[in-house]
Design an enzyme around this catalytic site. Structure first.
Site, mmCIF file in Angstrom:
data_model
loop_
_atom_site.group_PDB
_atom_site.id
_atom_site.type_symbol
_atom_site.label_atom_id
_atom_site.label_comp_id
_atom_site.label_asym_id
_atom_site.label_seq_id
_atom_site.Cartn_x
_atom_site.Cartn_y
_atom_site.Cartn_z
ATOM 1 N N ASP A 206 0.814 -1.217 0.000
ATOM 2 C CA ASP A 206 0.000 0.000 0.000
ATOM 3 C C ASP A 206 0.852 1.273 0.000
ATOM 4 O O ASP A 206 0.670 2.146 0.822
ATOM 5 C CB ASP A 206 -0.890 -0.063 1.260
ATOM 6 C CG ASP A 206 -1.853 1.090 1.365
ATOM 7 O OD1 ASP A 206 -2.402 1.511 0.338
ATOM 8 O OD2 ASP A 206 -2.051 1.587 2.498
ATOM 9 N N GLU A 456 3.523 -7.945 7.254
ATOM 10 C CA GLU A 456 2.337 -8.664 6.804
ATOM 11 C C GLU A 456 2.624 -9.768 5.794
ATOM 12 O O GLU A 456 2.007 -9.835 4.732
ATOM 13 C CB GLU A 456 1.291 -7.685 6.267
ATOM 14 C CG GLU A 456 0.886 -6.684 7.324
ATOM 15 C CD GLU A 456 -0.444 -5.986 7.070
ATOM 16 O OE1 GLU A 456 -1.039 -6.183 5.989
ATOM 17 O OE2 GLU A 456 -0.885 -5.248 7.972
ATOM 18 N N TYR A 509 -6.813 -3.186 12.098
ATOM 19 C CA TYR A 509 -7.575 -1.945 11.875
ATOM 20 C C TYR A 509 -9.024 -2.097 12.321
ATOM 21 O O TYR A 509 -9.940 -2.103 11.511
ATOM 22 C CB TYR A 509 -7.468 -1.540 10.396
ATOM 23 C CG TYR A 509 -6.070 -1.057 10.090
ATOM 24 C CD1 TYR A 509 -5.745 0.280 10.237
ATOM 25 C CD2 TYR A 509 -5.068 -1.949 9.732
ATOM 26 C CE1 TYR A 509 -4.454 0.731 10.022
ATOM 27 C CE2 TYR A 509 -3.773 -1.508 9.518
ATOM 28 C CZ TYR A 509 -3.473 -0.170 9.663
ATOM 29 O OH TYR A 509 -2.193 0.280 9.462
ATOM 30 N N GLU A 545 0.529 -1.573 14.136
ATOM 31 C CA GLU A 545 -0.288 -0.688 13.301
ATOM 32 C C GLU A 545 -1.721 -0.663 13.800
ATOM 33 O O GLU A 545 -2.296 -1.718 14.077
ATOM 34 C CB GLU A 545 -0.321 -1.166 11.838
ATOM 35 C CG GLU A 545 0.965 -0.952 11.088
ATOM 36 C CD GLU A 545 0.876 -1.370 9.613
ATOM 37 O OE1 GLU A 545 -0.242 -1.395 9.045
ATOM 38 O OE2 GLU A 545 1.927 -1.682 9.042
HETATM 39 C C1 GCB Z 1 -1.423 -2.381 6.591
HETATM 40 C C2 GCB Z 1 -0.096 -2.257 5.948
HETATM 41 C C3 GCB Z 1 0.244 -0.831 5.545
HETATM 42 C C4 GCB Z 1 -0.997 -0.150 4.997
HETATM 43 C C5 GCB Z 1 -2.071 -0.134 6.059
HETATM 44 C C6 GCB Z 1 -3.364 0.516 5.558
HETATM 45 O O1 GCB Z 1 -1.722 -3.327 7.256
HETATM 46 O O2 GCB Z 1 0.957 -2.805 6.701
HETATM 47 O O3 GCB Z 1 1.271 -0.856 4.600
HETATM 48 O O4 GCB Z 1 -0.742 1.133 4.521
HETATM 49 O O5 GCB Z 1 -2.369 -1.444 6.423
HETATM 50 O O6 GCB Z 1 -3.571 1.691 5.796
HETATM 51 O O7 GCB Z 1 -4.138 -0.166 4.905
#
Ligand code: GCB
Length: 667
Positions: A206, A456, A509, A545
């Site tokens: 990403d 990941e 997330y 994250e």
């Molecule tokens: C993740 C990734 C990261 C992305 C992020 C996102 O899990 O490690 O590279 O930018 O999510 O914002 O989706």
């Protein structure tokens, strides 16, 4: 017959599948040299940064330049060139979509003079801080060096290729194509478009696949026999009062071979005031130790009132009869790291990380080194009270590593493996090589406290187990003084890699990719996921994250996805979980995704890029930055007894009757 044919097919299929799964832990080529170029009494350094000439190859004919020998003369004699700054990504410099999205090779060249004096009794080296992804370099039309892997330096001797006291030409071909065996992986395909067919680069990670000469290009001189490598390892006595610096020096040059037993080094350590605090003379093995009494250990920011204390190690290499050959100076921070299955300590004190995942990313220059941006970022990190970041998802510039040493910011140093899947032998070898190059480059930085071997990876896949066993053990064999982690996103139940790590990092997330908008579904889920990881592996855990995309200036009350209110709320719900987890000693840190907004490939989930930044791409705070600042300093005060800044809370009211001042004193 039918039975035997189908069984034959089955056998063939199983054989093919099994063969694909077999990966071997092969020896790989290791890097040499690569000390950061520094001037000294015996060395000169010049940069080739500036404006170069640039050509984009035809995507359907990427090897044309090689076949037609573009490197044999000025590029402009083969193709029309445009000016291109170095260092910078080339993608966003022009207004052309074709250059922004270019797949395949591009060419750079420039002229430079080499002084006559450099041709006498010394050697000259050419060093690139990084070229993404693959680089081929010629000097005056002759091949000089080839290197694969973005974000890592490479160098070669060019003594024999240069014209002294005369003009020279350097030509670079850079290829940005990512395939299933590159690190990171990608896919190239030919797809029909309105004009016929076009080449498409796709990737699952990403962030935008910025390319070009991303970091500085240096020419530097060394004596004929010189200090090629220095490795230091530091330690502290029980009460942190005496420091030791173990060193090991590698020499390159004829004197080293011919008169091996006569070489020796004098090493001296100077403190910040320039006072010598230790010295030693080595024997010809060039391996030994220095002791610093009343040492000032290297401490992280906010863990001590004088963080990032660096000594200077001066190394003087001599031949017989005290003939000085070479001098190199290196900054050294003296500290120890230790870890168990419940904790991670620096200088004997438990670490609680409060930090970020980041990117090297900026408007216009992309991933190119930008000293002004770097300085601003470190000021923001300190303003917000962070003590750490992860170099997601590739090694960052050497200049930023030096900044981190100076400012006491702890680094989880990540190699360029992102979203790794379809594990295969070539990929494994390259993955190990990326870690070898990273450890080799960064092993002397006190700021580096952990190696991250992947972000990941698809660790639910069947052969992830063997693959990560090889990668982790290889990294450990390169450096046993730092723990190993990887940022994992598969559920702990499915994961097959964690048992090979020392510390578990997980990305999740909640309220964004899962249960979007549901602020009431964050806290318990974070607690139970972290607990699940700890239960499964009995190792320290950190959240590497979490976050929410946030469009600066979008305000919606009650909080709604993409608004500044929502990001603030998402953070707050996580803080609650982290506080519950902090009571379990094995939970050792929280890392927001991301420090700043950054560019990605074009998709319908990204509005001009990933907007999970706490700061905008122009490095201005969003609303959540202020909340995070209050938390990070509050944590600093609680766990590390740091002072908090006077402006942490804005004055609101003087409640005269109760005589309470609602300012930082309330913290
Ligand atoms: C993740 C990734 C990261 C992305 C992020 C996102 O899990 O490690 O590279 O930018 O999510 O914002 O989706």
């Amino acid at each position: 017959m039918a039975f035997s044919l189908s069984s034959l097919f089955l056998v063939c299929y199983i054989l093919k599948f099994t063969l694909a799964l077999i990966i071997l832990n092969k020896e790989i080529e290791t890097s040499r040299g690569m000390l950061y170029p520094r001037e000294s009494e015996t060395r000169e350094v010049r940069t080739l940064d500036g404006i170069w000439n640039f050509v984009r190859s035809d995507e359907t004919n990427p090897t044309q330049g090689i076949r037609d020998g573009w490197f044999k003369d000025d590029l402009s004699k083969s193709m029309p060139t445009i000016p291109m700054p170095v260092p910078a990504s080339y993608n966003d410099i022009t207004t052309e979509q074709t250059l922004r999205d270019h797949v395949g090779t591009v060419w750079y060249d420039r002229k430079f003079f080499v002084p006559r004096s450099w041709g006498q009794d010394q050697r000259v080296w050419l060093r690139f801080g990084s070229v993404h992804y693959e680089a081929f370099v010629w000097i005056n039309g002759r091949s000089a060096v080839k290197h694969e892997m973005g974000h890592l330096p490479f160098e070669t001797e060019v003594t024999h290729l240069l014209n002294y006291g005369a003009e020279n030409r350097i030509t670079v071909m850079c290829d940005n194509a990512l395939i299933q065996t590159t690190v990171p992986q990608g896919k190239i395909s030919e797809v029909a478009n309105d004009d016929g067919v076009t080449i498409i680069q796709s990737y699952t990670f990403d962030f935008f696949n910025y390319a070009g000469i991303h970091r500085s290009v240096h020419l530097y001189t060394t004596p004929k026999t010189f200090i090629e490598e220095v490795e230091v390892k530091t330690n502290l006595s029980q009460n942190n009062s005496v420091g030791t610096v173990d060193y090991s020096i590698t020499v390159n040059g004829t004197a080293a071979n011919e008169a091996e037993n006569t070489l020796f080094a004098r090493l001296q350590i100077y403190n910040r005031e320039g006072v010598q605090v230790a010295n030693v003379t080595s024997d010809s093995k060039l391996v030994g130790s220095l002791q610093v009494d009343n040492v000032k250990p290297w401490w992280p920011y906010l863990m001590h009132s004088d963080p990032g204390y660096l000594y200077e190690l001066e190394i003087r290499l001599y031949a017989a009869k005290e003939q000085l050959l070479d001098v190199y100076r290196l900054k050294v921070g003296i500290r120890t790291l230790s870890w168990t299955n419940t904790t991670f300590l620096i200088n004997g004190k438990p670490i609680y990380f409060r930090g970020f995942g980041r990117h090297e990313d900026a408007d216009v220059r992309g991933r190119g080194l930008d000293n002004a941006l770097m300085a601003r970022d470190f000021n923001l990190l300190k303003w917000i009270g962070a003590n750490a970041y992860r170099t997601s998802h590739y090694p960052y510039s050497e200049e930023s590593m030096q900044f981190a040493d100076q400012h006491g910011i702890m680094i989880i140093d990540e190699c360029p493996s992102v979203d790794t899947e379809n594990f295969n032998q070539v990929l494994l070898d390259r993955h190990k090589s990326s870690l070898e190059q990273l450890v080799h480059r960064d092993r002397n930085h006190p700021s580096v406290v952990m190696w991250s071997i992947a972000n990941e990876p698809r660790t639910g896949q069947v052969n992830a187990d063997t693959y990560f066993q090889f990668v982790a053990n290889y990294t450990r064999s390169l450096d046993s003084t730092r723990p190993i982690t990887a940022a994992i996103a598969v559920p702990s139940n499915d994961d097959k890699a964690g048992r090979h790590l020392d510390i578990i990092s997980f990305n999740r997330y909640n309220a964004w990719y899962s249960n979007t908008g549901r602020l009431d579904m964050v806290t318990q889920r974070v607690i139970s996921e972290a607990t699940g990881w700890n239960k499964k592996y009995d190792k320290p855990v950190l959240m590497s994250e979490y976050g929410a995309d946030t469009l600066e200036g979008l305000h919606l009350q009650p909080a709604f996805v993409w608004s500044e209110e929502f990001q603030t709320e998402v953070f707050s719900r996580h803080f609650k979980a982290f506080d519950a987890l902090r009571r379990q000693k094995w939970f050792i840190g929280e890392f927001v995704w991301n420090f700043a907004d950054f560019k990605t490939a074009q998709t319908y989930t990204r509005v001009g890029g990933n907007k999970k930044g706490v700061f905008t791409r122009a490095r201005q705070p969003k609303a959540a930055a202020h909340l995070l600042r209050q938390r990070y300093f509050a944590l600093g005060r609680e766990v590390d007894q740091c002072n908090v800044p006077n402006d942490l809370f804005t004055y609101i009211v003087d409640v005269g009757a109760s005589n309470v001042n609602h300012d930082s004193a309330d913290l």
